[in-house]
Enzyme design. Structure first.
Site, mmCIF file in Angstrom:
data_model
loop_
_atom_site.group_PDB
_atom_site.id
_atom_site.type_symbol
_atom_site.label_atom_id
_atom_site.label_comp_id
_atom_site.label_asym_id
_atom_site.label_seq_id
_atom_site.Cartn_x
_atom_site.Cartn_y
_atom_site.Cartn_z
ATOM 1 N N ARG A 56 0.885 -1.169 0.000
ATOM 2 C CA ARG A 56 0.000 0.000 0.000
ATOM 3 C C ARG A 56 0.912 1.206 0.000
ATOM 4 O O ARG A 56 1.785 1.327 0.875
ATOM 5 C CB ARG A 56 -0.885 -0.026 1.249
ATOM 6 C CG ARG A 56 -1.707 1.220 1.493
ATOM 7 C CD ARG A 56 -2.841 1.302 0.480
ATOM 8 N NE ARG A 56 -3.924 2.158 0.898
ATOM 9 C CZ ARG A 56 -3.911 3.482 0.796
ATOM 10 N NH1 ARG A 56 -2.854 4.108 0.334
ATOM 11 N NH2 ARG A 56 -4.964 4.176 1.166
ATOM 12 N N GLU A 64 -11.099 4.995 -5.536
ATOM 13 C CA GLU A 64 -11.452 3.577 -5.612
ATOM 14 C C GLU A 64 -11.869 3.222 -7.038
ATOM 15 O O GLU A 64 -12.197 4.095 -7.839
ATOM 16 C CB GLU A 64 -12.596 3.273 -4.636
ATOM 17 C CG GLU A 64 -12.250 3.511 -3.188
ATOM 18 C CD GLU A 64 -11.195 2.554 -2.648
ATOM 19 O OE1 GLU A 64 -11.086 1.417 -3.146
ATOM 20 O OE2 GLU A 64 -10.482 2.950 -1.716
ATOM 21 N N ARG A 98 -0.941 -5.520 4.826
ATOM 22 C CA ARG A 98 -0.150 -5.043 3.690
ATOM 23 C C ARG A 98 1.041 -4.234 4.196
ATOM 24 O O ARG A 98 0.953 -3.542 5.204
ATOM 25 C CB ARG A 98 -0.991 -4.144 2.771
ATOM 26 C CG ARG A 98 -2.170 -4.838 2.147
ATOM 27 C CD ARG A 98 -2.997 -3.886 1.330
ATOM 28 N NE ARG A 98 -3.575 -2.847 2.189
ATOM 29 C CZ ARG A 98 -4.482 -1.966 1.778
ATOM 30 N NH1 ARG A 98 -4.916 -1.977 0.550
ATOM 31 N NH2 ARG A 98 -4.962 -1.064 2.620
#
Length: 185
Positions: A56, A64, A98
């Site tokens: 990330r 998004e 992540r």
């Protein structure tokens, strides 16, 4: 004799510190090949030719996939990194497991490039390093120039869009129950 004992203790401390840093790996840069781009701020990097690591991008939040400019943000990131060797500067781990990192391609700061090209917001809630001040300027320049997502009159930040998608009418108790159920099952 005391000097020798102190030297041995210092040597042991230095050795222990080196081992701890080697185990942690946090904050140290490593190199890998980008094998996937999920969206405008998440990639998958192949480390040591065998381990896929989901990354990330630190300090930014891109639209998004279902949001205006989401596809463009992903395409821009993909054009910069997909199939290329990148340097990963690990910053943290997020709640989804992540790696949160700064990414560099040929010494170009990819996180900054997403902001400069108007494909991401500065994620002020999580961006706390010194570089974040510089990045705020990049976002402001893109905004004032109407570049990328800033061509829209009032673009909706991804964190607001996600909240709207989940349903703003959800009470704190409903959110608590959902979280408890997810933890139990």
């Amino acid at each position: 004799m005391r000097c020798r004992q102190w030297m041995e203790r210092i040597a042991l401390c230095v050795l222990a510190l080196q081992l701890a840093l080697a185990q942690a790996g946090t904050g140290w840069a490593w190199t890998g090949k980008v094998v996937g781009v999920a969206d405008g701020d998440t990639i998958t990097v192949l480390r040591d030719g065998r381990d896929q690591v989901k990354i990330r991008l630190y300090g930014i939040d891109a639209p998004e996939s279902g949001q205006p400019f989401g596809k463009a943000a992903k395409q821009n990131l993909s054009a910069m990194v997909y199939g290329r060797s990148v340097q990963v500067g690990t910053m943290d781990m997020d709640r989804y497991g992540r790696t949160v990192a700064r990414i560099f391609v040929d010494e170009e700061d990819v996180n900054a490039a997403q902001l400069r090209s108007g494909h991401a917001w500065l994620y002020k809630q999580y961006c706390k390093e010194r570089v974040c001040g510089e990045w705020a300027g990049l976002e402001a320049d893109a905004r004032s120039g109407g570049i990328g997502l800033w061509a829209e009159k009032n673009p909706t930040p991804p964190w607001q869009w996600r909240r709207n998608e989940r349903g703003a009418t959800t009470t704190w108790f409903e959110r608590f129950l959902r979280k408890a159920v997810r933890m139990l099952f």
